[in-house]
Design a protein around this motif. Structure first.
Motif, PDB file in Angstrom:
ATOM      1  N   TYR A  53       0.835  -1.205   0.000  1.00 35.59           N
ATOM      2  CA  TYR A  53       0.000   0.000   0.000  1.00 35.59           C
ATOM      3  C   TYR A  53       0.872   1.260   0.000  1.00 35.59           C
ATOM      4  O   TYR A  53       0.580   2.228  -0.730  1.00 35.59           O
ATOM      5  CB  TYR A  53      -0.919  -0.018   1.223  1.00 35.59           C
ATOM      6  CG  TYR A  53      -1.776   1.215   1.346  1.00 35.59           C
ATOM      7  CD1 TYR A  53      -2.926   1.374   0.570  1.00 35.59           C
ATOM      8  CD2 TYR A  53      -1.434   2.230   2.242  1.00 35.59           C
ATOM      9  CE1 TYR A  53      -3.708   2.512   0.673  1.00 35.59           C
ATOM     10  CE2 TYR A  53      -2.210   3.365   2.353  1.00 35.59           C
ATOM     11  CZ  TYR A  53      -3.345   3.509   1.571  1.00 35.59           C
ATOM     12  OH  TYR A  53      -4.117   4.640   1.666  1.00 35.59           O
ATOM     13  N   SER A  54       1.925   1.262   0.827  1.00 37.70           N
ATOM     14  CA  SER A  54       2.814   2.431   0.897  1.00 37.70           C
ATOM     15  C   SER A  54       3.473   2.698  -0.442  1.00 37.70           C
ATOM     16  O   SER A  54       3.583   3.853  -0.878  1.00 37.70           O
ATOM     17  CB  SER A  54       3.888   2.212   1.974  1.00 37.70           C
ATOM     18  OG  SER A  54       3.314   2.065   3.254  1.00 37.70           O
ATOM     19  N   VAL A  59       3.822   5.807  -5.600  1.00 39.91           N
ATOM     20  CA  VAL A  59       3.737   5.868  -7.068  1.00 39.91           C
ATOM     21  C   VAL A  59       2.635   6.834  -7.495  1.00 39.91           C
ATOM     22  O   VAL A  59       2.826   7.667  -8.402  1.00 39.91           O
ATOM     23  CB  VAL A  59       3.495   4.458  -7.639  1.00 39.91           C
ATOM     24  CG1 VAL A  59       3.155   4.534  -9.128  1.00 39.91           C
ATOM     25  CG2 VAL A  59       4.717   3.574  -7.425  1.00 39.91           C
ATOM     26  N   ASP A  60       1.470   6.740  -6.840  1.00 38.42           N
ATOM     27  CA  ASP A  60       0.355   7.613  -7.193  1.00 38.42           C
ATOM     28  C   ASP A  60       0.683   9.083  -6.929  1.00 38.42           C
ATOM     29  O   ASP A  60       0.323   9.973  -7.728  1.00 38.42           O
ATOM     30  CB  ASP A  60      -0.890   7.219  -6.405  1.00 38.42           C
ATOM     31  CG  ASP A  60      -1.442   5.859  -6.836  1.00 38.42           C
ATOM     32  OD1 ASP A  60      -1.060   5.390  -7.922  1.00 38.42           O
ATOM     33  OD2 ASP A  60      -2.231   5.274  -6.074  1.00 38.42           O
ATOM     34  N   LYS A 180       9.411   6.634   1.666  1.00 33.73           N
ATOM     35  CA  LYS A 180       9.938   6.660   3.032  1.00 33.73           C
ATOM     36  C   LYS A 180       8.910   7.249   3.996  1.00 33.73           C
ATOM     37  O   LYS A 180       8.737   6.746   5.121  1.00 33.73           O
ATOM     38  CB  LYS A 180      11.234   7.479   3.069  1.00 33.73           C
ATOM     39  CG  LYS A 180      11.906   7.496   4.427  1.00 33.73           C
ATOM     40  CD  LYS A 180      13.226   8.261   4.376  1.00 33.73           C
ATOM     41  CE  LYS A 180      13.914   8.257   5.735  1.00 33.73           C
ATOM     42  NZ  LYS A 180      15.195   8.984   5.699  1.00 33.73           N
ATOM     43  N   ALA A 181       8.238   8.319   3.548  1.00 31.12           N
ATOM     44  CA  ALA A 181       7.220   8.944   4.397  1.00 31.12           C
ATOM     45  C   ALA A 181       6.047   7.998   4.638  1.00 31.12           C
ATOM     46  O   ALA A 181       5.508   7.914   5.758  1.00 31.12           O
ATOM     47  CB  ALA A 181       6.732  10.241   3.750  1.00 31.12           C
ATOM     48  N   GLU A 182       5.635   7.262   3.601  1.00 32.57           N
ATOM     49  CA  GLU A 182       4.527   6.310   3.760  1.00 32.57           C
ATOM     50  C   GLU A 182       4.914   5.176   4.708  1.00 32.57           C
ATOM     51  O   GLU A 182       4.113   4.732   5.536  1.00 32.57           O
ATOM     52  CB  GLU A 182       4.126   5.744   2.396  1.00 32.57           C
ATOM     53  CG  GLU A 182       3.445   6.734   1.476  1.00 32.57           C
ATOM     54  CD  GLU A 182       2.071   7.136   1.976  1.00 32.57           C
ATOM     55  OE1 GLU A 182       1.433   6.308   2.667  1.00 32.57           O
ATOM     56  OE2 GLU A 182       1.641   8.265   1.701  1.00 32.57           O
ATOM     57  N   LEU A 183       6.150   4.691   4.582  1.00 32.98           N
ATOM     58  CA  LEU A 183       6.622   3.636   5.495  1.00 32.98           C
ATOM     59  C   LEU A 183       6.645   4.132   6.936  1.00 32.98           C
ATOM     60  O   LEU A 183       6.236   3.422   7.865  1.00 32.98           O
ATOM     61  CB  LEU A 183       8.018   3.158   5.082  1.00 32.98           C
ATOM     62  CG  LEU A 183       8.134   2.370   3.781  1.00 32.98           C
ATOM     63  CD1 LEU A 183       9.590   2.021   3.512  1.00 32.98           C
ATOM     64  CD2 LEU A 183       7.297   1.093   3.828  1.00 32.98           C
ATOM     65  N   ALA A 184       7.135   5.364   7.127  1.00 33.28           N
ATOM     66  CA  ALA A 184       7.193   5.928   8.471  1.00 33.28           C
ATOM     67  C   ALA A 184       5.791   6.073   9.065  1.00 33.28           C
ATOM     68  O   ALA A 184       5.589   5.870  10.265  1.00 33.28           O
ATOM     69  CB  ALA A 184       7.897   7.282   8.444  1.00 33.28           C
ATOM     70  N   GLN A 185       4.828   6.419   8.218  1.00 37.66           N
ATOM     71  CA  GLN A 185       3.447   6.554   8.694  1.00 37.66           C
ATOM     72  C   GLN A 185       2.908   5.224   9.202  1.00 37.66           C
ATOM     73  O   GLN A 185       2.090   5.183  10.120  1.00 37.66           O
ATOM     74  CB  GLN A 185       2.567   7.106   7.567  1.00 37.66           C
ATOM     75  CG  GLN A 185       1.172   7.516   8.023  1.00 37.66           C
ATOM     76  CD  GLN A 185       0.402   8.207   6.922  1.00 37.66           C
ATOM     77  OE1 GLN A 185       0.928   8.481   5.861  1.00 37.66           O
ATOM     78  NE2 GLN A 185      -0.859   8.501   7.187  1.00 37.66           N
ATOM     79  N   ASN A 186       3.378   4.128   8.616  1.00 39.08           N
ATOM     80  CA  ASN A 186       2.986   2.784   9.062  1.00 39.08           C
ATOM     81  C   ASN A 186       3.965   2.204  10.079  1.00 39.08           C
ATOM     82  O   ASN A 186       3.930   1.004  10.362  1.00 39.08           O
ATOM     83  CB  ASN A 186       2.884   1.848   7.858  1.00 39.08           C
ATOM     84  CG  ASN A 186       1.667   2.109   7.005  1.00 39.08           C
ATOM     85  OD1 ASN A 186       0.539   1.846   7.413  1.00 39.08           O
ATOM     86  ND2 ASN A 186       1.879   2.673   5.829  1.00 39.08           N
TER      87      ASN A 186
END
Length: 499
Positions: A53-54, A59-60, A180-186
Motif C-alpha cells: 500500500y505504501s 507511485v500515485d 519513506k514517508a509512507e513507510l514511516a506513517q505505518n
C-alpha cells in the motif's frame, strides 16, 4: 536422606500429580510457541500489505505531482502573451461573443468557443482574461491531462505541450521521499531500495534472502504516459524480521515471562512436595523416637509401682526407697523430654526473649564443661584468650554449648575429646567447636539444623532431632551464623557480632 531418595519414595498419587503438572506446562509451552508462530505469520502478512500500500501511494503521489507540474507549465504558457493570446469574435449562430485563442505570430492559427453561462464582452478586460484562462485550465486542460489527451488548440501550444509531455520523466528522488514517508506513517523503520525494470528487456528479479518485496507496479518511467506500459517499479525492504521483532517483542517477552512464571511455580511446587515429604518422614521419625523414649520411663515407673503394690515391697523400707528414687528419676527424665517438646512452640521467636550481657567466654565455658567431667571417656581443651568477651544471652548460649557437648558425647564414641577456640576479627567473634568423632557425611550436613532431622544410621542413639535446630535458632536470633564441617571429626563454626 537425599532429595533423589525422597522423590523415588513418593507415592503414586503425588507422582501422577507432578507428571500431570509437567504435561500441562509442556502443553502451555507448545501452545505459546504455536500462538507466537501464528502471530508472526499474521504480522508478516500485514507488513506485506502495508509495504504494498505504501509503495502504491508513493507511485500515485509521484504521478499526480507530474500531472500538476504539466498543468502548471500549461498555465504559465497560457499567461505568456508571446505564445498565446486571447480575443473575441461574434458568434452569429448563438448570438454571443466567443473567446478565441490564437498564436500572435500567426493569427489564423486559432481556436474559439463560447459559453452562454459565462458570457464575455466585445473586448476582454484583464479580469475576464484571467477568468477565461482559469475556466479553460479547469474544464479542458486538467481533464485532458488526466485522460492523457493532447489537444492542439494552436500549433505552438500543441507542440510545447507535446514536448513537455514527453520530457517529463519520473522523479525518482521524490519517489523515494514519498515511499519513506509512507513507510514511516505505518511505523516501518527499515532500509529500502526501488528498482525500475524494463520488462521488455529484463525479467522481474526473483525474491531471494530475507528481504521483503513489494508488488510490481506499472509506472510511466520515461514520460507522463508510457503507452507500451513496459516499465515496472518494485520496492525491496531490508530486514523485515527486525520490524516484526519490534512489533512483537512485547508479546514475546510477555509469553516468556508467563512461561517462566509457570515453570517457576512448578519448581516451587516440586520443592514444596519434597519438603512436605521430608517433614512427614521427620515427624514420623520424631513420633517413633518420642514414643520409644516415653515408654521406657513409663514402663520403669509402672514396674516400680507394681513391685510396691503386689510384691510387698512396702514392708521393705530399703526396696521402697530404691523404687521411689527410680520412679522420681524416670519422672524427671520424662519431664525433661516433655519440656524439650514444648520448647518447639515456645522458642519460635527467640529474638524477643534474649537478655544480652557482656561476659568473659573462657570462664563461662570452664564452668559449663566442669559439669561434664563426671562423664567417663570425655576430655576437653580450651584455646581461648582470657580477655575475649562476648555479648549474648548467657542462658541461651549455655544451651548452645550444652547441646554441642551432649551430641559429641552421644555420637563421638568411647574416648571423646572436644576442642574449643575463639578469635575476634573486626566486628565478629568466631568460635570453633571441634570433636574427634566420626563426623557426618557431607550429603547430610546441610540438613542437620532442620527441625526433627536425624542423620540416617544414628537412629539407635536417643534423641528427637531438636538439639541442633535449637542451636541454629539461638545463634540466628543473635544475628550470627553457624556452619558444620567434617574434617577429622565434626567442626562447628559459630560467628556472632561483638556488639
Amino acid at each position: 536422606m537425599s532429595k533423589a531418595d525422597i522423590f523415588v519414595g513418593m507415592n503414586n498419587r503425588v507422582r501422577r500429580l507432578f507428571l500431570l503438572a509437567l504435561l500441562a506446562a509442556a502443553g502451555l509451552l507448545c501452545l505459546q510457541v504455536y500462538w507466537i508462530s501464528k502471530e508472526w505469520t499474521r504480522s508478516a502478512d500485514i507488513l506485506q500489505r502495508e509495504v504494498d500500500y505504501s509503495f502504491q501511494q508513493a507511485v500515485d503521489k509521484e504521478w499526480s505531482r507530474r500531472k500538476d507540474t504539466l498543468t502548471a507549465y500549461l498555465s504559465d504558457l497560457l499567461h505568456d502573451t508571446n505564445s498565446v493570446r486571447f480575443g473575441t469574435r461574434y458568434n452569429k449562430t448563438e448570438n454571443v461573443w466567443a473567446v478565441t485563442m490564437y498564436d500572435p505570430a500567426n493569427p489564423k492559427d486559432y481556436s474559439s468557443w463560447s459559453n452562454k453561462l459565462h458570457p464575455v464582452s466585445e473586448k476582454l478586460s484583464d479580469k475576464e482574461r484571467e477568468e477565461v484562462i482559469a475556466r479553460f485550465i479547469e474544464e479542458n486542460l486538467i481533464k485532458s491531462i488526466a485522460s492523457d489527451v493532447i489537444f492542439f488548440y494552436t500549433q505552438r501550444v500543441g507542440q510545447a505541450w507535446t514536448k513537455k509531455y514527453n520530457d517529463l520523466s519520473m522523479d525518482t528522488l521524490f519517489m523515494k521521499k514519498m515511499f519513506k514517508a509512507e513507510l514511516a506513517q505505518n511505523k516501518i523503520d527499515a532500509g529500502f531500495s526501488i528498482a525500475y525494470i524494463d520488462t521488455t528487456q529484463d525479467p522481474l528479479p526473483e525474491m531471494k534472502g530475507s528481504a521483503l518485496y513489494s508488488k510490481p507496479i506499472t509506472v510511466n518511467f520515461k514520460r507522463v504516459n508510457d503507452i507500451a506500459k513496459k516499465y515496472v517499479a518494485q520496492a525491496t525492504v531490508r530486514n523485515p524480521r527486525m520490524v516484526l521483532f519490534k512489533r512483537l517483542w512485547l508479546i514475546g517477552i510477555g509469553s516468556l515471562l508467563l512461561l517462566g512464571l509457570t515453570f517457576w511455580c512448578l519448581y516451587r511446587m516440586y520443592q514444596t512436595i519434597i519438603r512436605q515429604k521430608q517433614l512427614d518422614e521427620l515427624k514420623d521419625d520424631f513420633i517413633s523416637n518420642m514414643t520409644h523414649e516415653l515408654k521406657t520411663p513409663i514402663a520403669t515407673v509402672t514396674a516400680a509401682i507394681d513391685g510396691l503394690q503386689f510384691y510387698n515391697a512396702l514392708n521393705d523400707k530399703e526396696r521402697t526407697k530404691r523404687y521411689l528414687n527410680v520412679s522420681r528419676t524416670e519422672l524427671n527424665r520424662l519431664d525433661q523430654m516433655v519440656s524439650k517438646a514444648l520448647e518447639l512452640s515456645v522458642e519460635q521467636n527467640i529474638s524477643g526473649q534474649l537478655v544480652k550481657e557482656k561476659f568473659a567466654l573462657r570462664p563461662f565455658l570452664e564452668q559449663l564443661l566442669s559439669s561434664f567431667d563426671v562423664q567417663s571417656g570425655f576430655r576437653w581443651q580450651l584455646d581461648i584468650d582470657a580477655e575475649i568477651k562476648m555479648y549474648a544471652d548467657k542462658e541461651k548460649f549455655g544451651a548452645v554449648f550444652q547441646n554441642l557437648i551432649e551430641n559429641a558425647i552421644k555420637y563421638g564414641g568411647d574416648d571423646v575429646l572436644m576442642h574449643f577456640a575463639a578469635e575476634r576479627a573486626g566486628a565478629w567473634l568466631t568460635i570453633t567447636v571441634q570433636d574427634n568423632g566420626p563426623g557426618i557425611d557431607k550429603a547430610y550436613l546441610p540438613h542437620i539444623f532442620n527441625k526433627f532431622y536425624r542423620v540416617p544410621g544414628a537412629v539407635e542413639a536417643k534423641g528427637f532431632g531438636l538439639g541442633l535446630y535449637r542451636v541454629a535458632g539461638i545463634i540466628k536470633a543473635h544475628g550470627g551464623t553457624v556452619v558444620a564441617e567434617t574434617k577429622e571429626g565434626l567442626h562447628f563454626i559459630i560467628k556472632i557480632p561483638v556488639a
